[in-house]
Design an enzyme around this catalytic site. Sequence first.
Site, mmCIF file in Angstrom:
data_model
loop_
_atom_site.group_PDB
_atom_site.id
_atom_site.type_symbol
_atom_site.label_atom_id
_atom_site.label_comp_id
_atom_site.label_asym_id
_atom_site.label_seq_id
_atom_site.Cartn_x
_atom_site.Cartn_y
_atom_site.Cartn_z
ATOM 1 N N GLU A 50 7.897 -3.515 -8.101
ATOM 2 C CA GLU A 50 7.380 -4.646 -7.182
ATOM 3 C C GLU A 50 7.842 -5.839 -7.402
ATOM 4 O O GLU A 50 7.380 -6.546 -7.625
ATOM 5 C CB GLU A 50 5.773 -4.180 -7.457
ATOM 6 C CG GLU A 50 5.081 -2.550 -7.308
ATOM 7 C CD GLU A 50 3.713 -3.233 -6.613
ATOM 8 O OE1 GLU A 50 3.176 -2.311 -5.306
ATOM 9 O OE2 GLU A 50 2.533 -3.865 -7.329
ATOM 10 N N SER B 112 5.627 -4.672 0.391
ATOM 11 C CA SER B 112 5.905 -4.822 2.094
ATOM 12 C C SER B 112 5.917 -3.169 2.487
ATOM 13 O O SER B 112 6.460 -2.802 3.747
ATOM 14 C CB SER B 112 6.984 -5.500 2.448
ATOM 15 O OG SER B 112 5.773 -7.124 2.267
ATOM 16 N N ASN C 191 -3.775 -0.806 -3.930
ATOM 17 C CA ASN C 191 -4.313 -1.620 -4.551
ATOM 18 C C ASN C 191 -5.092 -2.154 -3.354
ATOM 19 O O ASN C 191 -4.100 -2.826 -2.284
ATOM 20 C CB ASN C 191 -3.312 -1.871 -5.561
ATOM 21 C CG ASN C 191 -3.323 -3.723 -5.680
ATOM 22 O OD1 ASN C 191 -4.860 -3.703 -5.595
ATOM 23 N ND2 ASN C 191 -2.977 -4.237 -6.073
ATOM 24 N N HIS D 89 0.659 -6.479 -12.394
ATOM 25 C CA HIS D 89 0.704 -6.384 -10.976
ATOM 26 C C HIS D 89 1.093 -7.579 -10.865
ATOM 27 O O HIS D 89 0.925 -8.909 -11.548
ATOM 28 C CB HIS D 89 -0.248 -6.398 -9.763
ATOM 29 C CG HIS D 89 -0.385 -6.464 -8.461
ATOM 30 N ND1 HIS D 89 -0.386 -7.552 -8.268
ATOM 31 C CD2 HIS D 89 0.124 -5.144 -7.617
ATOM 32 C CE1 HIS D 89 0.099 -7.361 -6.998
ATOM 33 N NE2 HIS D 89 0.224 -6.101 -6.427
ATOM 34 N N GLU E 204 0.602 -10.485 -8.958
ATOM 35 C CA GLU E 204 -0.014 -11.208 -9.135
ATOM 36 C C GLU E 204 -1.165 -11.434 -10.235
ATOM 37 O O GLU E 204 -1.030 -12.572 -10.840
ATOM 38 C CB GLU E 204 -1.423 -10.919 -7.859
ATOM 39 C CG GLU E 204 -0.439 -11.163 -6.003
ATOM 40 C CD GLU E 204 -1.350 -9.941 -5.426
ATOM 41 O OE1 GLU E 204 -1.873 -9.775 -5.584
ATOM 42 O OE2 GLU E 204 -0.449 -9.973 -4.451
ATOM 43 N N GLY F 119 3.349 -8.643 0.010
ATOM 44 C CA GLY F 119 1.897 -9.234 -0.074
ATOM 45 C C GLY F 119 2.812 -10.008 1.068
ATOM 46 O O GLY F 119 3.522 -10.361 1.532
ATOM 47 N N LYS G 258 -6.843 -4.689 -4.183
ATOM 48 C CA LYS G 258 -6.814 -6.501 -4.300
ATOM 49 C C LYS G 258 -8.254 -7.083 -4.142
ATOM 50 O O LYS G 258 -9.141 -6.317 -4.063
ATOM 51 C CB LYS G 258 -5.175 -7.476 -3.922
ATOM 52 C CG LYS G 258 -4.162 -6.808 -3.753
ATOM 53 C CD LYS G 258 -3.268 -8.355 -3.194
ATOM 54 C CE LYS G 258 -1.107 -6.736 -3.361
ATOM 55 N NZ LYS G 258 -0.508 -7.430 -2.678
HETATM 56 P P1 PGA Z 1 1.782 -4.916 0.198
HETATM 57 O O1 PGA Z 1 1.458 -5.146 -0.892
HETATM 58 O O2 PGA Z 1 1.961 -3.787 0.410
HETATM 59 O O3 PGA Z 1 0.695 -5.607 0.893
HETATM 60 O O4 PGA Z 1 3.341 -5.978 -0.482
HETATM 61 C C1 PGA Z 1 2.140 -4.783 -2.119
HETATM 62 C C2 PGA Z 1 1.009 -4.696 -3.828
HETATM 63 O O5 PGA Z 1 0.865 -5.980 -4.155
HETATM 64 O O6 PGA Z 1 1.366 -3.873 -4.737
#
Ligand code: PGA
Length: 264
Positions: A171, A217, A9, A99, A101, A177, A11
């Site tokens: 997740e 991560s 993704n 997601h 976020e 993030g 983002k």
């Molecule tokens: P990240 O993001 O691998 O940068 O932690 C994962 C996500 O938000 O899907």
Amino acid sequence: MMPFYFGSNFKMHQTPAQTAAFITELSQLLTDHPLASATLQLFLIPPFTSLTTAAERLKDRPIWLGAQTMHWAAEGAYTGEISASMVRAAGAELVMLGHAERRTLFGETNEALRKKVMAATSASLRVLLCVGEHAAERAVGISQEVVAIQLKTALADLPTAALPNLLVAYEPIWSIGEGGTPAEPTVVGEMHSWMRAVLLTKFGDVARQIPLLYGGSVNRDNCAAYAALPDVDGLFVGRAAWTPQGFVEVLQLGLAAHRASWVE
Ligand code: PGA
């Protein structure tokens, strides 16, 4: 046998030109290291504005293209939103829903997701439903309850016949993030077994075919440990896969660990 699923993704990163460059380079790397096969399914989820460009670049490539969210209505007075048919018309075949976020920054609820899941699958889109608990919920021992509520609510109306179009990603919010803490593989293993149990209770034996992806991560150092776990059918990667080199590196390491776990 279920394929290994791997995707990213983007983002709110990458203009159409940057997405096109990413796909060109990724395609070259994948040609240099032939990985694609019946046992691997890749996907990319760029911003809406990159979808049509990405769709043109991905034509004839077995890589699924996805949108980052959508509205449940077919059309209407919903400024800033796009519908399932618009996602399809832009060239995507998948939509990510729920997601962390979207849930935490934009107030997306389980009830809204219930409507979105139905709208997406009715439009023959594949759905990548994301679930996961907050750190505070884990601290008081309700991670399983939170994830069960997320799954049971969002999938409440989904008929068994639509299951081939469903993927689920665990997740945990505390792991994704910048500032996220990578999860211990034992935690991921426990949560994936729990999700499988919840889905089996709801849908019966066919739920064994629902791909369960892990994200949060994920990087070159930890991907193998996650990918080798039972009930981890794929990896969903953000930052570590935002360069074509990073994407292919994490993919190769994760895929090798996953395949090795099959023969054990
Ligand atoms: P990240 O993001 O691998 O940068 O932690 C994962 C996500 O938000 O899907």
